[in-house]
Scaffold this motif. Structure first.
Motif, PDB file in Angstrom:
ATOM      1  N   LYS A 163       0.815  -1.209   0.000  1.00 34.50           N
ATOM      2  CA  LYS A 163       0.000   0.000   0.000  1.00 34.50           C
ATOM      3  C   LYS A 163       0.853   1.266   0.000  1.00 34.50           C
ATOM      4  CE  LYS A 163      -0.573   0.254   5.043  1.00 34.50           C
ATOM      5  NZ  LYS A 163      -1.545   0.254   6.165  1.00 34.50           N
ATOM      6  N   ARG A 167       2.130   6.208  -2.649  1.00 35.43           N
ATOM      7  CA  ARG A 167       2.532   7.588  -2.329  1.00 35.43           C
ATOM      8  C   ARG A 167       3.972   7.706  -1.826  1.00 35.43           C
ATOM      9  NH1 ARG A 167      -0.661   5.615   1.657  1.00 35.43           N
ATOM     10  NH2 ARG A 167       0.222   5.584   3.764  1.00 35.43           N
ATOM     11  N   TYR A 252      -7.749  14.600   8.617  1.00 36.88           N
ATOM     12  CA  TYR A 252      -8.946  14.404   7.808  1.00 36.88           C
ATOM     13  C   TYR A 252      -8.687  14.881   6.385  1.00 36.88           C
ATOM     14  CZ  TYR A 252     -13.852  13.545   6.848  1.00 36.88           C
ATOM     15  OH  TYR A 252     -15.015  13.045   6.326  1.00 36.88           O
ATOM     16  N   SER A 253      -9.057  16.122   6.042  1.00 31.73           N
ATOM     17  CA  SER A 253      -8.798  16.620   4.683  1.00 31.73           C
ATOM     18  C   SER A 253      -7.927  17.870   4.696  1.00 31.73           C
ATOM     19  CB  SER A 253     -10.124  16.926   3.976  1.00 31.73           C
ATOM     20  OG  SER A 253     -10.838  17.942   4.674  1.00 31.73           O
ATOM     21  N   VAL A 297      -7.468   7.172   9.543  1.00 30.49           N
ATOM     22  CA  VAL A 297      -7.502   6.764   8.141  1.00 30.49           C
ATOM     23  C   VAL A 297      -6.473   7.578   7.384  1.00 30.49           C
ATOM     24  CG1 VAL A 297      -8.904   6.587   6.048  1.00 30.49           C
ATOM     25  CG2 VAL A 297      -9.955   6.206   8.298  1.00 30.49           C
ATOM     26  N   ASN A 298      -5.633   6.930   6.600  1.00 31.44           N
ATOM     27  CA  ASN A 298      -4.615   7.639   5.831  1.00 31.44           C
ATOM     28  C   ASN A 298      -5.164   7.985   4.451  1.00 31.44           C
ATOM     29  OD1 ASN A 298      -2.291   8.547   4.456  1.00 31.44           O
ATOM     30  ND2 ASN A 298      -0.994   7.332   5.807  1.00 31.44           N
ATOM     31  N   ARG A 299      -5.429   9.262   4.221  1.00 27.78           N
ATOM     32  CA  ARG A 299      -5.966   9.733   2.947  1.00 27.78           C
ATOM     33  C   ARG A 299      -4.902  10.398   2.085  1.00 27.78           C
ATOM     34  NH1 ARG A 299      -9.771  10.683   6.869  1.00 27.78           N
ATOM     35  NH2 ARG A 299     -11.819   9.759   6.480  1.00 27.78           N
ATOM     36  N   ALA A 300      -3.658  10.216   2.439  1.00 28.02           N
ATOM     37  CA  ALA A 300      -2.588  10.924   1.730  1.00 28.02           C
ATOM     38  C   ALA A 300      -2.257  10.209   0.420  1.00 28.02           C
ATOM     39  CB  ALA A 300      -1.343  11.002   2.607  1.00 28.02           C
ATOM     40  N   THR A 301      -2.810  10.701  -0.674  1.00 26.27           N
ATOM     41  CA  THR A 301      -2.444  10.205  -1.992  1.00 26.27           C
ATOM     42  C   THR A 301      -1.034  10.692  -2.343  1.00 26.27           C
ATOM     43  OG1 THR A 301      -3.321  12.154  -3.108  1.00 26.27           O
ATOM     44  CG2 THR A 301      -4.860  10.334  -2.712  1.00 26.27           C
TER      45      THR A 301
END
Length: 363
Positions: A163, A167, A252-253, A297-301
């Motif tokens: 995964k 990134r 988050y974002s 949650v890892n949202r780092a693209t």
């Protein structure tokens, strides 16, 4: 020394010259007789010393003294439009080729006293403790290598997972299962062998270990988020080491980054104490119960991690080279990814009861 005009736009109007350097910044100079525009054309060649400028101006119909030229050059250097011609020649040919774009970036901040080559030498002499080789950490590693930093001590406890390849671009499929620090060190050796990368497979847990790991460092970059109080631990360790640190992350974002320069800026403990004071004046906050805690949650693209690493490395570069003052020292910067890339800056102040800043208050 031969002063040279930076490659900026020069606009001539009746009795006036406009220098267009940095974006949204213009310098207006009176030029009734055309002597200023003529001097600028001579300086653009970068082939004459200040003592040789009067003869060059005389050839073009203007009688000036060396004192006149010295004053004019000093004024132009003051507004940041001059370089020292030929300063790159002090670097070897391979370094000039490898770091051409870096040197031209440093031109933005260089002048007659401090050259782009000087900024590069400062970067090449720097020693960075980089905590974390994940999304942000591996991106910072890549950027520091590109800048030609001299030494990096890379600390991480994780192994490469599939995964991560979304990134973390210092790793490939063949690295899956390896310790991140070892894989990153090997990649760095192939990419930029001029930088020494020391791999340390270790979990950060306390101030003492951070002080040990940071011995001799010029700066610390914190790219880890555990333990939960890691920023306070790094903050205290950097006071012991006497070096600044830079950190960032994704909530988050929202991207965020900030930095601390011990004894100069407010520190992370100051922020903690300020928040505690706000809680005392707003008791309703302490009575609120969390019904559902936010999940991790890892949202780092890839683009998100690269963007964050870029901001953090730019701030680190300001400390390492002192091109310009740090922009995030005691200032919380945010970029809201899900709200039109809205940005905010929120400075915090020194807290009068901060035990760390109190040590340096009289220094």
């Amino acid at each position: 020394m031969r002063p040279q005009l930076k490659p900026i736009s020069v606009v001539q109007r009746p009795a006036e010259v406009i220098l267009l350097g940095h974006a949204l910044e213009a310098t207006y100079l009176d030029d009734e007789d055309g002597s200023v525009s003529t001097l600028l054309q001579v300086l653009a060649q970068g082939s004459r010393t200040v003592a040789e400028l009067p003869a060059a101006m005389r050839e073009r119909g203007f009688e000036v003294t060396e004192a006149d030229m010295s004053a004019a050059v000093g004024a132009l250097d003051e507004v940041g439009v001059l370089l020292r011609a030929g300063a790159d020649a002090g670097l070897d040919a391979a370094t000039r080729r490898r770091h051409e774009s870096n040197l031209r970036f440093y031109d933005l901040f260089a002048g007659l006293e401090r050259t782009s080559a000087d900024f590069h030498r400062a970067m090449a002499a720097a020693d960075v403790l980089l905590l974390g080789a994940g999304g942000m950490g591996s991106g910072v590693l890549q950027s520091l290598l590109g800048l030609g930093v001299g030494r990096i001590r890379l600390v991480d406890f994780d192994a490469v997972e599939e995964k991560n390849l979304a990134r973390q671009f210092a790793y490939g499929r063949d690295d899956i299962g390896r310790n991140k620090v070892d894989a990153a060190r090997d990649w760095a050796a192939r990419y930029s062998p001029g930088t020494v990368v020391e791999a340390v497979h270790e979990r950060v847990s306390d101030v003492a270990s951070l002080v040990r790991l940071g011995a001799g460092a010029s700066l610390v970059v914190c790219a880890i988020d555990s333990p939960n109080d890691v920023h306070l631990l790094v903050n205290e360790a950097c006071f012991e080491l006497g070096v600044p640190f830079v950190t960032g992350g994704l909530q988050y974002s929202m991207l965020f980054y900030w930095s601390v320069e011990p004894g100069v800026s407010p520190c992370r403990m100051c922020l903690e104490l300020n928040r505690a004071d706000e809680g005392e004046t707003m008791p309703e906050l302490s009575t609120q119960a969390v019904v559902l805690p936010a999940g991790r949650v890892n949202r780092a693209t890839g683009p998100v991690a690269q963007l964050l690493a870029g901001f953090v490395t730019l701030e680190a570069g300001r400390y390492l080279t002192r091109t310009d003052p740090p922009v995030a020292a005691g200032v919380y910067h945010t970029i809201e990814l899900a709200d039109g890339m809205r940005t905010t800056r929120a400075p915090w102040t020194r807290h009068p009861r901060c035990p760390l800043c109190d040590r340096t208050r009289g220094a």
